[in-house]
Design a protein around this motif. Structure first.
Motif, PDB file in Angstrom:
ATOM      1  N   ALA A   1      10.121   2.440 -11.683  1.00 42.56           N
ATOM      2  CA  ALA A   1       9.816   1.328 -10.783  1.00 42.56           C
ATOM      3  C   ALA A   1       8.387   1.325 -10.234  1.00 42.56           C
ATOM      4  N   CYS A   2       7.642   2.373 -10.443  1.00 40.72           N
ATOM      5  CA  CYS A   2       6.318   2.489  -9.811  1.00 40.72           C
ATOM      6  C   CYS A   2       5.209   2.680 -10.828  1.00 40.72           C
ATOM      7  N   GLY A   3       4.057   2.236 -10.438  1.00 41.35           N
ATOM      8  CA  GLY A   3       2.832   2.534 -11.154  1.00 41.35           C
ATOM      9  C   GLY A   3       1.791   2.879 -10.114  1.00 41.35           C
ATOM     10  N   TRP A   4       0.747   3.521 -10.530  1.00 39.80           N
ATOM     11  CA  TRP A   4      -0.276   3.889  -9.555  1.00 39.80           C
ATOM     12  C   TRP A   4      -1.619   4.063 -10.240  1.00 39.80           C
TER      13      TRP A   4
ATOM     14  N   ALA B   1     -13.473  -0.247  -2.693  1.00 35.55           N
ATOM     15  CA  ALA B   1     -12.669   0.547  -3.632  1.00 35.55           C
ATOM     16  C   ALA B   1     -11.244   0.019  -3.685  1.00 35.55           C
ATOM     17  N   THR B   2     -10.698  -0.374  -2.540  1.00 34.00           N
ATOM     18  CA  THR B   2      -9.348  -0.941  -2.496  1.00 34.00           C
ATOM     19  C   THR B   2      -9.284  -2.235  -3.292  1.00 34.00           C
ATOM     20  N   VAL B   3     -10.248  -3.112  -3.081  1.00 38.98           N
ATOM     21  CA  VAL B   3     -10.303  -4.385  -3.813  1.00 38.98           C
ATOM     22  C   VAL B   3     -10.402  -4.118  -5.318  1.00 38.98           C
ATOM     23  N   ALA B   4     -11.247  -3.177  -5.705  1.00 36.33           N
ATOM     24  CA  ALA B   4     -11.412  -2.875  -7.130  1.00 36.33           C
ATOM     25  C   ALA B   4     -10.128  -2.315  -7.740  1.00 36.33           C
ATOM     26  N   LEU B   5      -9.427  -1.451  -7.004  1.00 40.63           N
ATOM     27  CA  LEU B   5      -8.156  -0.920  -7.508  1.00 40.63           C
ATOM     28  C   LEU B   5      -7.133  -2.033  -7.708  1.00 40.63           C
ATOM     29  N   ILE B   6      -6.992  -2.897  -6.706  1.00 40.33           N
ATOM     30  CA  ILE B   6      -6.035  -4.000  -6.810  1.00 40.33           C
ATOM     31  C   ILE B   6      -6.419  -4.920  -7.961  1.00 40.33           C
ATOM     32  N   GLN B   7      -7.691  -5.262  -8.061  1.00 43.42           N
ATOM     33  CA  GLN B   7      -8.144  -6.147  -9.135  1.00 43.42           C
ATOM     34  C   GLN B   7      -7.887  -5.521 -10.499  1.00 43.42           C
ATOM     35  N   GLY B   8      -8.094  -4.214 -10.601  1.00 43.01           N
ATOM     36  CA  GLY B   8      -7.828  -3.530 -11.863  1.00 43.01           C
ATOM     37  C   GLY B   8      -6.365  -3.615 -12.274  1.00 43.01           C
TER      38      GLY B   8
ATOM     39  N   ARG C   1      -4.725  -5.892 -15.536  1.00 44.77           N
ATOM     40  CA  ARG C   1      -3.843  -5.313 -16.555  1.00 44.77           C
ATOM     41  C   ARG C   1      -2.560  -6.134 -16.743  1.00 44.77           C
ATOM     42  N   GLY C   2      -2.461  -7.224 -16.013  1.00 46.74           N
ATOM     43  CA  GLY C   2      -1.323  -8.122 -16.165  1.00 46.74           C
ATOM     44  C   GLY C   2      -0.105  -7.770 -15.325  1.00 46.74           C
ATOM     45  N   VAL C   3      -0.265  -6.867 -14.366  1.00 46.10           N
ATOM     46  CA  VAL C   3       0.859  -6.503 -13.506  1.00 46.10           C
ATOM     47  C   VAL C   3       1.116  -7.663 -12.541  1.00 46.10           C
ATOM     48  N   ASN C   4       2.377  -8.024 -12.394  1.00 43.55           N
ATOM     49  CA  ASN C   4       2.776  -9.109 -11.491  1.00 43.55           C
ATOM     50  C   ASN C   4       2.915  -8.541 -10.084  1.00 43.55           C
ATOM     51  N   VAL C   5       1.846  -8.594  -9.320  1.00 41.26           N
ATOM     52  CA  VAL C   5       1.834  -8.064  -7.965  1.00 41.26           C
ATOM     53  C   VAL C   5       2.162  -9.210  -7.008  1.00 41.26           C
ATOM     54  N   THR C   6       3.218  -9.026  -6.204  1.00 41.33           N
ATOM     55  CA  THR C   6       3.602 -10.054  -5.232  1.00 41.33           C
ATOM     56  C   THR C   6       3.382  -9.597  -3.798  1.00 41.33           C
ATOM     57  N   GLU C   7       3.349  -8.282  -3.568  1.00 39.96           N
ATOM     58  CA  GLU C   7       3.132  -7.740  -2.231  1.00 39.96           C
ATOM     59  C   GLU C   7       2.210  -6.536  -2.311  1.00 39.96           C
ATOM     60  N   ILE C   8       1.361  -6.393  -1.300  1.00 33.74           N
ATOM     61  CA  ILE C   8       0.456  -5.255  -1.201  1.00 33.74           C
ATOM     62  C   ILE C   8       0.575  -4.697   0.210  1.00 33.74           C
ATOM     63  N   TYR C   9       0.718  -3.380   0.312  1.00 32.30           N
ATOM     64  CA  TYR C   9       0.776  -2.687   1.602  1.00 32.30           C
ATOM     65  C   TYR C   9      -0.381  -1.695   1.647  1.00 32.30           C
ATOM     66  N   VAL C  10      -1.140  -1.737   2.741  1.00 32.91           N
ATOM     67  CA  VAL C  10      -2.349  -0.928   2.839  1.00 32.91           C
ATOM     68  C   VAL C  10      -2.390  -0.223   4.191  1.00 32.91           C
ATOM     69  N   ASP C  11      -2.761   1.050   4.163  1.00 34.41           N
ATOM     70  CA  ASP C  11      -3.045   1.798   5.384  1.00 34.41           C
ATOM     71  C   ASP C  11      -4.470   1.429   5.787  1.00 34.41           C
TER      72      ASP C  11
END
Length: 154
Positions: A14-17, A47-54, A58-68
């Protein structure tokens, strides 16, 4: 981390990182550049923006993002929402204690950091293995170096 990397586990399915390394040299260069300081919070945000954009690239369907958060949560969240308007974003202080996905991300980051430090230490120790002080004792400790955090005994 072992659970994330073991194919037969629910987290693996269920996870990727992804991680990004910000070297001390790059951080310092940003903070000391002649055209104006590029502070650590701004570097972390980029760096956070670049990670999310990366991940999105890659075609991952991201619907929610949680950030510290790094800095004030509301301004950090607003910036991420401007960059990624189609994604629901939650930025919170101590998010690693509030959201299991952020806890898992924190583990991935720390394990990656520790592995990188170990590689650096091995390289350093190999280069300096024959260095000895005037007392004849080796000038480097045999147990490596730590992360730099006050809670790290090394």
């Amino acid at each position: 981390m072992r659970t994330l990397c073991t194919a037969s586990t629910d987290l693996h399915a269920a996870c990727g990182w992804a991680t990004a390394v910000m070297s001390a040299r790059d951080i310092a260069a940003g903070q000391l550049r002649a055209t104006g300081s590029y502070n650590l919070n701004a570097q972390a945000m980029d760096a956070t923006v670049a990670l999310i954009q990366g991940v999105l690239d890659r075609g991952v369907n991201v619907t929610e993002i949680y950030v510290d958060t790094v800095g004030p949560p509301l301004s950090y969240q607003r910036r991420l929402e401007r960059v990624f308007p189609a994604v629901r974003i939650t930025v919170a202080k101590k998010a690693d204690s509030l959201f299991p996905c952020v806890s898992a991300a924190s583990v991935c980051a720390k394990v990656t950091r520790d592995a990188a430090l170990e590689v650096c230490w091995e390289s350093y120790a190999t280069i300096h293995a024959s260095d000895h002080g005037s007392d004849g004792k080796p000038t480097i400790a045999a147990n490596g170096w730590g992360s730099g955090y006050p809670s790290d005994a090394r």
